[in-house]
Design a protein around this motif. Structure first.
Motif, short mmCIF file in Angstrom:
data_model
loop_
_atom_site.label_atom_id
_atom_site.label_comp_id
_atom_site.label_asym_id
_atom_site.label_seq_id
_atom_site.Cartn_x
_atom_site.Cartn_y
_atom_site.Cartn_z
N LEU A 184 0.81 -1.22 0.00
CA LEU A 184 0.00 0.00 0.00
C LEU A 184 0.85 1.26 0.00
N ASP A 185 2.09 1.16 0.42
CA ASP A 185 2.98 2.33 0.47
C ASP A 185 3.80 2.51 -0.80
N LEU A 186 3.62 1.64 -1.81
CA LEU A 186 4.36 1.79 -3.06
C LEU A 186 3.96 3.10 -3.74
N PRO A 187 4.91 3.78 -4.41
CA PRO A 187 4.61 5.09 -5.01
C PRO A 187 3.64 5.02 -6.18
N ILE A 212 -8.66 -9.46 -2.50
CA ILE A 212 -9.05 -8.54 -3.57
C ILE A 212 -9.24 -7.14 -3.03
N HIS A 213 -9.92 -7.02 -1.90
CA HIS A 213 -10.19 -5.71 -1.30
C HIS A 213 -8.90 -5.01 -0.88
N THR A 214 -7.93 -5.77 -0.38
CA THR A 214 -6.70 -5.17 0.14
C THR A 214 -5.74 -4.74 -0.97
N PHE A 215 -5.56 -5.59 -1.99
CA PHE A 215 -4.48 -5.36 -2.94
C PHE A 215 -4.93 -4.81 -4.30
N SER A 216 -6.23 -4.61 -4.50
CA SER A 216 -6.69 -4.19 -5.83
C SER A 216 -6.09 -2.85 -6.25
N ARG A 217 -6.08 -1.86 -5.34
CA ARG A 217 -5.55 -0.55 -5.70
C ARG A 217 -4.02 -0.56 -5.78
N CYS A 218 -3.37 -1.57 -5.24
CA CYS A 218 -1.91 -1.70 -5.38
C CYS A 218 -1.55 -2.20 -6.77
N VAL A 219 -2.50 -2.84 -7.45
CA VAL A 219 -2.25 -3.42 -8.77
C VAL A 219 -2.66 -2.46 -9.88
N LEU A 220 -3.87 -1.92 -9.81
CA LEU A 220 -4.38 -1.03 -10.86
C LEU A 220 -4.95 0.24 -10.24
N CYS A 221 -4.51 1.37 -10.75
CA CYS A 221 -4.99 2.65 -10.24
C CYS A 221 -4.64 3.73 -11.26
#
Length: 528
Positions: free
Chosen positions: A284-287, A363-372
């Motif tokens: 979640l902290d990835l730029p 899915i809920h935790t990592f979805s925004r880390c993959v596509l945004c």
């Protein structure tokens, strides 16, 4: 909203937003409600809106059954913020909406968003630069004729062999001296071969609306193809770009649970939740998301192919798109998908959330880390969840190295070495595979074929039980009785009468004798 994805094109997220809002306004039931001793007409409660929209999204192939009720509430809050809906007093602009009996209504104004328009000069320059760079290496013959008109492409091995035979014959007739190939030539060949494949798979006349060719770095593609472990995971030479050691250890711990939980690890209650929270905090902290901001439009368009009859095309397209990623991003994506896929299928995994199951939590935790998207897009969360769900189910195939790509590039480089291209304008007989196309069918036809195929498989299972001579008679009868209970129609079709069923075991059919009809004796009068 029928859920059928349209052809790939720019600003797909905005188009989906307009599609959902239009369907919501057209289909949401309106009625009279009473609140605080006052009647209001043509309105709905927040809870009613959640129920209706939740059902709509789950039955739409652009989003799918992975959509949660909480995500539906979040979308309704964005509806309120963007004035798709307003409260009963006409207030909007906030996200003050919960799953309750608060009253809302539709405003008279249209909620549709206008599509952004690219500057014509910028678009013209992109096309000119792309064409100029392409002609400097080679010009592919009849590319437009190779563009599929219908989805559902299959490789035709016969055509590939035919082309290869013609090429070999031509080489034997026209031997030429080899010429030197520069590293720049090699990189350009990789770049444009993958673009041609991607354009062919997606079935679009041009990719310039979905991706800027100048964004593609061929060195990334070459590295991702060549530097992999025995499991197909990218191996990084610069370890500073890799996942930290403590994150890798934590991911291995949960991916191999409980085997990895040896005596050296803590065993306190809630240990696995703390490990999971550590991994989640890192990602979640990835730029930026793992699929990067610049490829957002490309991946969102491929999401429009999650429909059953286009699943194979989506897998092939995602396989190529993931090769465009920087190697550290691709490695992180591979390891993350392996971990969450294993965790979701692990029945021994302790519960990591009080309200959500393991798969939904992943899915809920990592979805925004993959596509945004770099800019806020109202459907980001739903689109990202849909993509992560698809990646979890098909990550082994999507994130593997396609061997056909390497073969095609080597053939092109061989042609360049033999001097088949003497001038930029001369055409090259490209050894790209020729495609055969299946006829696209409707969703109803697909469902009918799916049912018939399933019934055929079940009928075959019944025949296997019947013909199994090693199975004891008692056990066979038990299995047949269980089969009859589960699939009565298929069983009745195989054994339409009791005689046919009895003939299987060589028994005589047990025919129940009709019950004796006992006549009541007539009561005679005692009087004579």
């Amino acid at each position: 909203m029928d859920g059928r994805g349209g052809p790939p094109g720019p600003y797909r997220a905005t188009k989906l937003w307009n599609e959902v809002t239009t369907s919501f306004r057209a289909g949401m039931p309106l009625r009279k409600h009473r609140q605080h001793f006052k009647k209001y007409g043509n309105c709905f409660t927040a809870g009613e809106a959640v129920d209706w929209l939740y059902d709509l999204l789950r039955n739409n192939t652009n989003f799918g059954p992975e959509v949660t009720r909480q995500q539906t509430i979040q979308l309704l809050r964005k509806f309120l913020k963007n004035h798709v809906i307003e409260d009963i007093k006409g207030r909007w602009g906030s996200e003050n909406l919960d799953d309750n009996n608060q009253l809302f209504r539709f405003p008279p104004a249209s909620p549709l968003k206008s599509l952004p328009r690219r500057h014509p000069e910028l678009r013209k320059n992109n096309i000119e630069n792309f064409s100029k760079d392409k002609e400097s290496i080679f010009k592919l013959r009849n590319l437009s004729r190779r563009t599929p008109k219908k989805h559902g492409l299959l490789y035709s091995q016969e055509n590939i062999e035919k082309i290869n035979h013609e090429i070999t014959s031509e080489d034997q007739e026209n031997p030429t001296d080899n010429r030197e190939i520069s590293q720049e030539d090699v990189e350009e060949v990789w770049k444009y071969i993958i673009l041609i494949y991607l354009q062919t798979i997606l079935g679009v006349p041009s990719l310039e609306e979905l991706i800027n060719p100048n964004q593609i770095i061929p060195q990334y593609i070459m590295y991702n193809m060549a530097n992999t472990s025995k499991h197909g995971v990218v191996v990084l030479q610069d370890k500073s770009d890799d996942l930290p050691h403590w994150v890798l250890s934590a991911m291995k711990c949960l991916a191999n649970w409980p085997r990895s939980n040896d005596t050296n690890n803590p065993t306190y209650v809630g240990f696995e939740r703390d490990v999971f929270r550590t991994i989640a905090d890192y990602f979640l902290d990835l730029p930026e998301p793992l699929l990067t901001f610049e490829y957002y439009e490309l991946f969102v368009n491929i999401l429009g192919m999650l429909q059953p009859h286009l699943e194979r095309i989506a897998i092939n397209a995602l396989q190529l798109c993931c090769l465009l990623l920087p190697p550290p991003n691709r490695r992180k994506l591979q390891l993350l998908m392996r971990m969450i896929s294993r965790m979701s299928q692990n029945v021994d995994m302790p519960r990591l959330h009080d309200a959500m199951g393991t798969r939904s939590l992943m899915i809920h935790t990592f979805s925004r880390c993959v596509l945004c998207c770099a800019e806020e897009v109202d459907l980001d969360e739903l689109l990202a969840a849909r993509l992560v769900s698809f990646l979890m189910d098909h990550h082994q195939e999507i994130l593997q190295v396609p061997s056909y790509l390497q073969t095609t590039v080597e053939k092109h480089l061989d042609y360049l070495k033999k001097g088949c291209v003497k001038s930029p304008g001369e055409e090259l007989v490209a050894p790209l595979p020729t495609y055969s196309y299946c006829t696209q069918i409707s969703t109803q036809e697909f469902d009918e074929q799916k049912v018939s195929t399933s019934q055929a498989a079940i009928a075959e299972l019944l025949e296997t039980i019947i013909k199994n001579k090693s199975l004891p008679v008692k056990e066979k009868k038990r299995k047949l009785k269980q089969f009859q209970k589960e699939y009565p129609l298929i069983y009745q079709k195989r054994f339409p009468t009791t005689e046919s069923e009895a003939a299987l075991f060589g028994d005589k059919p047990t025919i129940k004798q009709p019950m004796l009809s006992l006549r009541k004796p007539k009561l005679r009068s005692l009087r004579y």
